[in-house]
Design an enzyme around this catalytic site. Structure first.
Site, PDB file in Angstrom:
ATOM      1  N   GLU A   1       1.721   7.489  -7.640  1.00 12.28           N
ATOM      2  CA  GLU A   1       3.137   7.799  -7.374  1.00 12.28           C
ATOM      3  C   GLU A   1       3.856   8.270  -8.631  1.00 12.28           C
ATOM      4  O   GLU A   1       4.991   8.739  -8.558  1.00 12.28           O
ATOM      5  CB  GLU A   1       3.835   6.568  -6.767  1.00 12.28           C
ATOM      6  CG  GLU A   1       4.048   5.373  -7.698  1.00 12.28           C
ATOM      7  CD  GLU A   1       2.797   4.512  -7.887  1.00 12.28           C
ATOM      8  OE1 GLU A   1       1.683   4.961  -7.520  1.00 12.28           O
ATOM      9  OE2 GLU A   1       2.929   3.395  -8.429  1.00 12.28           O
TER      10      GLU A   1
ATOM     11  N   HIS B   1      -1.480   4.625 -10.943  1.00 15.12           N
ATOM     12  CA  HIS B   1      -0.234   4.884 -10.211  1.00 15.12           C
ATOM     13  C   HIS B   1      -0.150   6.337  -9.733  1.00 15.12           C
ATOM     14  O   HIS B   1       0.507   7.154 -10.398  1.00 15.12           O
ATOM     15  CB  HIS B   1       0.967   4.640 -11.135  1.00 15.12           C
ATOM     16  CG  HIS B   1       1.204   3.218 -11.479  1.00 15.12           C
ATOM     17  ND1 HIS B   1       1.954   2.375 -10.687  1.00 15.12           N
ATOM     18  CD2 HIS B   1       0.797   2.484 -12.542  1.00 15.12           C
ATOM     19  CE1 HIS B   1       2.003   1.182 -11.250  1.00 15.12           C
ATOM     20  NE2 HIS B   1       1.308   1.215 -12.374  1.00 15.12           N
TER      21      HIS B   1
ATOM     22  N   CYS C   1      -1.780  -0.830  -8.504  1.00 17.95           N
ATOM     23  CA  CYS C   1      -1.552  -1.691  -9.670  1.00 17.95           C
ATOM     24  C   CYS C   1      -1.139  -3.116  -9.253  1.00 17.95           C
ATOM     25  O   CYS C   1      -1.972  -3.861  -8.753  1.00 17.95           O
ATOM     26  CB  CYS C   1      -0.555  -1.021 -10.599  1.00 17.95           C
ATOM     27  SG  CYS C   1      -0.721  -1.570 -12.290  1.00 17.95           S
TER      28      CYS C   1
HETATM   29  N1  GLN Z   1       0.789  -6.075 -15.171  1.00 20.79           N
HETATM   30  C1  GLN Z   1       1.455  -6.058 -13.912  1.00 20.79           C
HETATM   31  C2  GLN Z   1       1.190  -7.328 -13.102  1.00 20.79           C
HETATM   32  O1  GLN Z   1       0.410  -8.125 -13.463  1.00 20.79           O
HETATM   33  C3  GLN Z   1       1.071  -4.841 -13.095  1.00 20.79           C
HETATM   34  C4  GLN Z   1       1.532  -3.592 -13.775  1.00 20.79           C
HETATM   35  C5  GLN Z   1       1.884  -2.463 -12.874  1.00 20.79           C
HETATM   36  O2  GLN Z   1       2.005  -2.612 -11.643  1.00 20.79           O
HETATM   37  N2  GLN Z   1       2.082  -1.337 -13.482  1.00 20.79           N
HETATM   38  O3  GLN Z   1       1.765  -7.495 -12.073  1.00 20.79           O
END
Ligand code: GLN
Length: 198
Positions: A178, A176, A80
């Protein structure tokens, strides 16, 4: 093998716990400084807030050493916000200014492209090389992979959409693993990417 988790901000404890649950893998190490980084053979970049993590990376003097170590072959699994930080290209996002990235993974990404927090969702993901049922993907204010460059290949799909890529031992996922209490992606990464071809 020493496995590290970048521990500046985000879902660090969840990654540490996922790695601790794997049998045969030594306890992971939290990475906060260039000296910590020197000791690891593989690194997890957590989810969180990419703009915050980018700022803390710069403050810790970690951005440049991390780029160099990745270029020298450090295996990385980024989830992410971690994927955002690896990306070579970020499209403008309605959620505000983009962070500077490490620019090592040949993908184009847009932050928060599925909408706000309330548009977070779970869904089955097909991960290359994973046996058993589809992986339960958790997507939280996820980035979208808009384009996969020539050096990267799709690694995970939700329906037709690419939600994970790999470039040798650099893996980037928009979801994710994790947070899924399913250890298969962490295990596959450590088995396959660590010590495998680049
Ligand atoms: N929206 C977040 C960002 O731009 C990422 C979201 C996440 O890691 N769950 O950093």
């Amino acid at each position: 093998m020493t496995v590290g988790v970048l521990a500046l901000q985000g879902d660090v404890p969840e990654h540490l716990r996922a790695i601790e649950q794997l049998s045969g893998v030594p306890s992971p190490r939290a990475v906060r400084t260039p000296a910590d980084l020197e000791t690891v053979d593989a690194l997890f970049l957590p989810g969180g807030e990419s703009t915050t993590i980018a700022r803390l990376l710069a403050d810790a003097g970690l951005a440049r050493p991390l780029i160099e170590k990745i270029r020298a072959g450090l295996p990385v699994l980024a989830t992410c916000a971690g994927l955002i930080l690896l990306a070579e290209r970020l499209e403008a996002s309605p959620s505000g200014p983009n962070p500077p990235t490490l620019g090592v993974l040949d993908v184009t990404v847009r932050r928060n492209d599925y909408g706000a927090q309330r548009e977070s969702f779970e869904g089955p993901v097909a991960v290359e090389g994973l046996s058993g049922p589809p992986f339960p993907g958790v997507f939280i204010r996820a980035p979208r992979i808009l384009a996969v460059g020539a050096r990267a290949t799709p690694l995970a799909r939700r329906g037709q959409e690419v939600v994970g890529v790999r470039q040798g031992s650099l893996w980037g996922l928009t979801f994710h693993p994790e947070l899924s209490s399913d250890p298969r992606v962490h295990r596959l990464f450590l088995e396959e990417a660590v010590g495998g071809p680049r």
